[in-house]
Design an enzyme around this catalytic site. Structure first.
Site, PDB file in Angstrom:
ATOM      1  N   ARG A  18       0.804  -1.225   0.000  1.00  0.00           N
ATOM      2  CA  ARG A  18       0.000   0.000   0.000  1.00  0.00           C
ATOM      3  C   ARG A  18       0.840   1.280   0.000  1.00  0.00           C
ATOM      4  O   ARG A  18       0.344   2.356  -0.238  1.00  0.00           O
ATOM      5  CB  ARG A  18      -0.974  -0.030   1.191  1.00  0.00           C
ATOM      6  CG  ARG A  18      -2.075  -1.075   1.040  1.00  0.00           C
ATOM      7  CD  ARG A  18      -2.795  -1.374   2.355  1.00  0.00           C
ATOM      8  NE  ARG A  18      -2.059  -2.322   3.195  1.00  0.00           N
ATOM      9  CZ  ARG A  18      -2.456  -2.744   4.395  1.00  0.00           C
ATOM     10  NH1 ARG A  18      -3.601  -2.289   4.904  1.00  0.00           N
ATOM     11  NH2 ARG A  18      -1.744  -3.602   5.087  1.00  0.00           N
ATOM     12  N   GLY A 140      -7.237  -5.497  12.884  1.00  0.00           N
ATOM     13  CA  GLY A 140      -7.888  -6.671  13.441  1.00  0.00           C
ATOM     14  C   GLY A 140      -8.742  -6.230  14.629  1.00  0.00           C
ATOM     15  O   GLY A 140      -8.350  -5.360  15.391  1.00  0.00           O
TER      16      GLY A 140
HETATM   17  C1  UD1 Z   1      -1.772  -6.476  11.383  1.00  0.00           C
HETATM   18  C2  UD1 Z   1      -2.586  -7.429  12.271  1.00  0.00           C
HETATM   19  C3  UD1 Z   1      -3.842  -6.693  12.709  1.00  0.00           C
HETATM   20  C4  UD1 Z   1      -3.482  -5.434  13.462  1.00  0.00           C
HETATM   21  C5  UD1 Z   1      -2.547  -4.548  12.645  1.00  0.00           C
HETATM   22  C6  UD1 Z   1      -1.981  -3.462  13.542  1.00  0.00           C
HETATM   23  C7  UD1 Z   1      -2.247  -9.767  11.671  1.00  0.00           C
HETATM   24  C8  UD1 Z   1      -2.751 -10.913  10.865  1.00  0.00           C
HETATM   25  N1  UD1 Z   1      -2.910  -8.620  11.536  1.00  0.00           N
HETATM   26  O1  UD1 Z   1      -2.503  -6.208  10.223  1.00  0.00           O
HETATM   27  O2  UD1 Z   1      -4.607  -7.538  13.564  1.00  0.00           O
HETATM   28  O3  UD1 Z   1      -4.640  -4.723  13.801  1.00  0.00           O
HETATM   29  O4  UD1 Z   1      -1.441  -5.288  12.114  1.00  0.00           O
HETATM   30  O5  UD1 Z   1      -1.249  -2.505  12.836  1.00  0.00           O
HETATM   31  O6  UD1 Z   1      -1.283  -9.924  12.403  1.00  0.00           O
HETATM   32  N2  UD1 Z   1       5.007  -8.878   8.248  1.00  0.00           N
HETATM   33  C9  UD1 Z   1       6.057  -9.767   8.115  1.00  0.00           C
HETATM   34  N3  UD1 Z   1       5.872 -10.886   7.376  1.00  0.00           N
HETATM   35  C10 UD1 Z   1       4.694 -11.178   6.779  1.00  0.00           C
HETATM   36  C11 UD1 Z   1       3.627 -10.275   6.917  1.00  0.00           C
HETATM   37  C12 UD1 Z   1       3.825  -9.119   7.672  1.00  0.00           C
HETATM   38  O7  UD1 Z   1       7.145  -9.556   8.643  1.00  0.00           O
HETATM   39  O8  UD1 Z   1       4.611 -12.238   6.128  1.00  0.00           O
HETATM   40  C13 UD1 Z   1       5.228  -7.647   9.066  1.00  0.00           C
HETATM   41  C14 UD1 Z   1       5.070  -6.384   8.258  1.00  0.00           C
HETATM   42  O9  UD1 Z   1       6.333  -5.962   7.733  1.00  0.00           O
HETATM   43  C15 UD1 Z   1       4.512  -5.400   9.286  1.00  0.00           C
HETATM   44  C16 UD1 Z   1       3.775  -6.276  10.259  1.00  0.00           C
HETATM   45  O10 UD1 Z   1       4.249  -7.581  10.065  1.00  0.00           O
HETATM   46  O11 UD1 Z   1       5.560  -4.709   9.939  1.00  0.00           O
HETATM   47  C17 UD1 Z   1       2.264  -6.207  10.055  1.00  0.00           C
HETATM   48  O12 UD1 Z   1       1.950  -6.636   8.758  1.00  0.00           O
HETATM   49  P1  UD1 Z   1       0.802  -5.971   7.885  1.00  0.00           P
HETATM   50  O13 UD1 Z   1       0.719  -6.704   6.609  1.00  0.00           O
HETATM   51  O14 UD1 Z   1       0.990  -4.505   7.830  1.00  0.00           O
HETATM   52  O15 UD1 Z   1      -0.479  -6.323   8.768  1.00  0.00           O
HETATM   53  P2  UD1 Z   1      -1.862  -5.523   8.910  1.00  0.00           P
HETATM   54  O16 UD1 Z   1      -2.724  -5.865   7.758  1.00  0.00           O
HETATM   55  O17 UD1 Z   1      -1.600  -4.095   9.162  1.00  0.00           O
HETATM   56 CA    CA Z   2       0.197  -2.852   9.193  1.00  0.00          CA
END
Ligand code: UD1
Ligand code: CA
Length: 457
Positions: A18, A140
């Site tokens: 995004r 979430g």
């Molecule tokens: C996530 C949470 C959501 C919460 C929100 C808070 C989950 C499934 N969802 O959603 O409940 O309200 O954050 O901001 O946990 N990342 C990795 N590896 C991956 C995917 C993500 O390292 O495979 C890291 C991203 O770099 C980021 C963080 O995890 O720093 C959150 O990932 P993101 O995809 O932004 O999750 P949200 O959809 O925001």
């Molecule tokens: Ca996020």
């Protein structure tokens, strides 16, 4: 209160689609530093036994951006969700430790808030940090039953009733490492995004009869997740307000706290005043009583007590002594050291030079690779010609010298103490102390000369 060793895991492997940027999301700048480095700084304040950052998207650019920091790095080659990300960090963490999970894209959290979560959690318990958001879209949602947390449902999987819940998951989670490993092994990816959600371990913990504390934070801003440029800009303003707020509490005056940017660390003495549109980058130190007028950029510099910077200056890697006056429209390039009571006026550029007490360079001048003594007056339009096309050379100007207007000083060259250079001179040879040097052709009058006139008139 947790008595076990504390391991912190920071998730930073996601692409951040995004953001629509080539730069990985966690490296997007916030107050002049990668977003991720704010999370790392906050983590360190909790004095954990280790910090592991899970990286993936952007490859080595992420560890490289935080070079020199003592961190453990775990690679998540394919980004299959936040639960899968945590798994990559777990093998090295002893079962007897407690794990605090933080997100690299939630950069404004304060260590005090995390300390409070650690405070209320027992060794065998689990805790998540939540907050009520005015607009919970995208987060979430925390599903409670009889007041207790039972599970977390992601926006994309939530029913309309669940979407109406305003209490959201901040991403901060605390739990015993041994139990977490067990739950992570059982995660599935049967959900709207086909990902292994970390949030699913909550329902597992509840089923296993573990106490899950849903600790509500009070400040929404602190818990903002940054997914796009709009949220990045909002976070930047929130962080700036915090930094400026701290400075105001410490006694610094601002014409408008909303119109200043601190991208690094700004230290201020007593009675400092900062007008609108000042930008501070890197390490900047302002002595007592310094006044920064409007539209200035100051980077990695130290300004002595009582110094005034008039509008529209650009100051980089330079220092001044006390009571200097700069600008308007002055430029100090790297390596400038001004002593006390020095004046640098409009359209003056100085680079890699020393200017001693009480000297003035007031108008339209270039000073490069030069040592200027005390009480020197450099006239308008003076140029130190420091570059011969291949090498740079130094110019030395002794105490009390007077350099007339429009002078070229061809370096290497030395002007003695008390010497005077007549206006318009091009100086190539040393000028002895107290002598006058003049280099001008004799003025001639061309008798009877007429200006050209336009053809046909
Ligand atoms: C996530 C949470 C959501 C919460 C929100 C808070 C989950 C499934 N969802 O959603 O409940 O309200 O954050 O901001 O946990 N990342 C990795 N590896 C991956 C995917 C993500 O390292 O495979 C890291 C991203 O770099 C980021 C963080 O995890 O720093 C959150 O990932 P993101 O995809 O932004 O999750 P949200 O959809 O925001
Ligand atoms: Ca996020």
């Amino acid at each position: 209160m947790i008595g076990l060793g504390l391991s912190i895991v920071i998730l930073a492997a996601g692409q951040g689609t995004r953001m629509r940027s080539d730069l990985p999301k966690v490296l997007q700048p916030l107050a002049g530093r990668p977003m991720l480095s704010h999370v790392v700084d906050c983590s360190r304040k909790l004095k954990p036994s280790d910090i592991c950052v899970v990286y993936g998207h952007g490859g080595d650019t992420v560890p490289a951006a935080l070079d020199g920091q003592e961190l453990r790095w775990a690679m998540q080659a394919e980004q299959m969700g936040t639960g899968h990300a945590v798994m990559q960090a777990m093998p090295e963490i002893p079962d007897g430790n407690c794990v605090l999970i933080l997100f690299g894209d939630v950069p404004l959290t304060l260590p005090e808030t995390l300390a409070r979560l650690i405070e209320v959690t027992g060794d065998a318990d689990m805790a998540i940090l939540t907050v009520d958001m005015d607009d919970p879209t995208g987060y979430g949602r925390i599903v409670r039953s009889d007041g207790s947390v039972v599970r977390i449902v992601e926006q994309k999987d939530a029913s309309s009733t669940e979407q109406a819940i305003t209490e959201i998951n901040t991403g901060v989670m605390l739990c015993p490492a041994g139990a977490l490993k067990k739950w992570l092994d059982r995660l599935g990816n049967d959900n709207a995004q086909g990902e292994y959600y970390l949030t699913d371990v909550i329902a597992m913990a509840v089923t296993d009869g573990v106490d899950v504390h849903g600790v509500k934070a009070t400040n929404q801003e602190e818990m903002m997740g940054i997914n796009d440029k709009k949220q990045l800009a909002e976070a930047e303003r929130a962080l700036q307000a915090r930094l400026v707020g701290d400075l105001m509490t410490a006694g610094v005056g601002f014409a408008d706290p909303a119109r200043v940017d601190i991208r690094g660390s700004l230290r201020c003495g007593k009675d400092v005043f900062i007008d609108v549109n000042a930008v501070f980058e890197g390490d900047v130190d302002l002595g007592d009583g310094v006044v920064i007028e409007s539209n200035n950029l100051i980077r990695d510099s130290r300004l002595g007590a009582g110094t005034v910077v008039h509008p529209n200056c650009h100051i980089e890697r330079s220092t001044t002594g006390a009571n200097c006056e700069l600008g308007p429209f002055a430029r100090l390039r790297p390596g400038v050291e001004l002593a006390n009571n020095v004046k640098v006026g409009n359209f003056v550029e100085i680079k890699n030079s020393n200017v001693a007490d009480g000297s003035k360079v007031n108008h339209l001048t270039y000073i490069g690779d030069t040592d200027i003594g005390t009480k020197v007056n450099v006239g308008a339009g003076t140029i130190t010609c420091n570059y011969d096309g291949a090498n740079k050379h130094r110019t030395r100007i002794g105490d009390g010298a007077f350099i007339g207007s429009g002078v070229n000083l061809i370096a290497p060259v030395e002007v003695g103490s008390g010497a005077t250079i007549g206006a318009g001179s091009t100086i190539t040879k040393p000028v002895p102390d107290d002598e006058l040097a003049l280099e001008r052709s004799k003025q001639t009058i061309v008798k009877g000369w007429k200006r050209p006139v336009k053809k046909g008139s």
